[in-house]
Design an enzyme around this catalytic site. Sequence first.
Site, PDB file in Angstrom:
ATOM      1  N   ARG A 193      -0.858   9.105   8.882  1.00 12.50           N
ATOM      2  CA  ARG A 193      -0.781   7.671   9.205  1.00 12.50           C
ATOM      3  C   ARG A 193      -0.373   6.857   7.981  1.00 12.50           C
ATOM      4  NH1 ARG A 193      -4.572   3.366   8.598  1.00 12.50           N
ATOM      5  NH2 ARG A 193      -5.918   4.890   7.613  1.00 12.50           N
ATOM      6  N   HIS A 232     -11.318  10.022   6.314  1.00 10.89           N
ATOM      7  CA  HIS A 232     -11.122   8.580   6.502  1.00 10.89           C
ATOM      8  C   HIS A 232     -10.645   8.234   7.903  1.00 10.89           C
ATOM      9  CE1 HIS A 232     -10.248   4.486   5.296  1.00 10.89           C
ATOM     10  NE2 HIS A 232      -8.970   4.613   5.603  1.00 10.89           N
ATOM     11  N   HIS A 285      -8.894   9.940   2.662  1.00 10.28           N
ATOM     12  CA  HIS A 285      -8.508   8.828   1.788  1.00 10.28           C
ATOM     13  C   HIS A 285      -8.707   9.295   0.351  1.00 10.28           C
ATOM     14  CE1 HIS A 285      -8.149   4.927  -0.043  1.00 10.28           C
ATOM     15  NE2 HIS A 285      -7.847   4.403   1.131  1.00 10.28           N
ATOM     16  N   ARG A 290      -0.789   9.010   1.370  1.00 14.98           N
ATOM     17  CA  ARG A 290      -2.172   9.468   1.169  1.00 14.98           C
ATOM     18  C   ARG A 290      -2.366  10.968   1.149  1.00 14.98           C
ATOM     19  NH1 ARG A 290      -5.457   5.305   4.819  1.00 14.98           N
ATOM     20  NH2 ARG A 290      -4.793   3.582   3.525  1.00 14.98           N
ATOM     21  N   GLU A 327       0.851  -1.200   0.000  1.00 16.83           N
ATOM     22  CA  GLU A 327       0.000   0.000   0.000  1.00 16.83           C
ATOM     23  C   GLU A 327       0.881   1.243   0.000  1.00 16.83           C
ATOM     24  OE1 GLU A 327      -2.965  -0.285   3.106  1.00 16.83           O
ATOM     25  OE2 GLU A 327      -3.929  -1.982   2.137  1.00 16.83           O
TER      26      GLU A 327
HETATM   27  C1  SIN Z   1      -7.539   0.971   2.402  1.00  9.64           C
HETATM   28  O1  SIN Z   1      -7.859  -0.184   2.228  1.00  9.64           O
HETATM   29  O2  SIN Z   1      -7.195   1.727   1.502  1.00  9.64           O
HETATM   30  C2  SIN Z   1      -7.595   1.521   3.788  1.00  9.64           C
HETATM   31  C3  SIN Z   1      -6.490   1.020   4.592  1.00  9.64           C
HETATM   32  C4  SIN Z   1      -6.179   1.984   5.702  1.00  9.64           C
HETATM   33  O3  SIN Z   1      -6.907   2.954   5.916  1.00  9.64           O
HETATM   34  O4  SIN Z   1      -5.142   1.811   6.354  1.00  9.64           O
END
Ligand code: SIN
Length: 529
Positions: free
Chosen positions: A376, A341, A234, A280, A113
Amino acid sequence: MIETDYLVLGSGIAGLSFALHAAEHGKVVIATKRAAEESNTNYAQGGIAAVLDPADTLAAHIQDTLTVGEGICHPDVVELCIKDGPEAVRELMSRYGARFDLAADGKIDLAREGGHSARRVAHAKDTTGHEIERALLEAARQNPNITLLADHMAVDLLQLAKYGGPDACFGAYVLDRATSEVETYVARATVLATGGAGKVYLYTTNPDVASADGVAMAYRAGAAISNMEFIQFHPTCLYHPQAKSFLISEALRGEGGVLKLRSGETFMERYHAMKSLAPRDVVARAIDSELKRTGDDCAFLDMTHLDPAFLVERFPAIHARCMSFGIDMRTMQIPIVPAAHYSCGGVITDDLGRTNVRNLYAVGEVAMTGLHGACRLASNSLLEGCVFGRRAAADVKGIQSLRPSQVAPWYAGAATPSEEAVVITQNWDEVRRLMWNYVGIVRTDKRLERARRRIELIRSEIREYYWNFRVTGDLLELRNLALVAHLIIECARRRKESRGLHFNADYPMKDEKFAKDTILRRGDGPEPA
Ligand code: SIN
């Protein structure tokens, strides 16, 4: 009056992890305001980050967390949380039966991610939170030391200071939504595990329960609150008129998804070397800025170059939800917009979940442990909830009760049930809209000042309403939401720089003077005591 050893408010990963461990040495009551599974955890898609691959290192996960946190993470907390990570994830599997996806060799399949330098996100397809919630709830329901009360919403914490004692907490007044009665729960330790603040904003990926109740109650009870300006937006929430709060997981970009504009042009290369997989805050601001520049109402996530069979197998829930709106991600780009988010700030705790109010703990999103800093790292939040839930449970063992000999029951006064639901709806909408417009992804001093003035007016109306009418769940949520909006604005007004998730166009650069937490306590600032 109901007495227990430990009172937990909230039933996501943090509250349940605490409860399951604390039940080894005491009786636990979990009060949760809607159905037990209705928590932010249940909606988490991506997964839980931990170093589970021998090729990965704790040092790399620590460094990624610190880098994304932009200079104000607490390095000692980052280190202990990330070191506890592998064991916490294994416990979810071996002790509670959480089923994460496995690779062909039988090892945990790890996803990538944004902001992570390695594949380290354990997941259960694209419904990881749901799987964790299922496993933990099943274990909690079978545990004779745990009583789980759905439809029970805390009104306020019981404060020893109100009985002439020191700053300490000995339980909470809790509204039973079925009977509309407020009951008194007395406990040796009270644990806030109430989750986040997404509903403060008009557009959010969070479910309706995320109304920041824990932060509001803790602040009213004298707990120190920190870093509320760092609200994570997000970048990819599904953009469709009927799709309320549906997240398109970052894991899609982890598998190669590319962000594009309506024109088909890519743009992330102009903002960050990691392009679509940048942290993010960078991606959300880039989308916001491109939408303002082009006048488009959404951007797009393109998955069409990836193997169609893989997409359906890896992201079944997202695929099904998109298909229900006529969007086939195998052949069409997914329309997306940023949405609120995650709250990186919250109630300040030490590394055992203790707040500055004795016998009051906070774990999970409601807490500010120092892990996240100014932004975060993806999938560090389920990890934090799990790690600190366990740590707090170890700490409460043997805690001394601090309660007065007589506890006053809740006083409903002469209040009669309200018939004026429209006042609540109106104020609720106003708070969320003004926070989105004035205290959103890009802020300015002028917008923050406007927001401050409006919130004060709304809060004075709510105060009047609160004392004149019998409490309902909606009124309690509105009161909490408006207070937390005020705390976000006050934190944002104090940070005269741009760092991580807080971007103020009047101070677009980082300023080392502000490389520290913003801290608010009732009575310290402009908030009337
Ligand atoms: C996501 O699946 O994009 C959210 C994961 C997160 O907020 O850490």
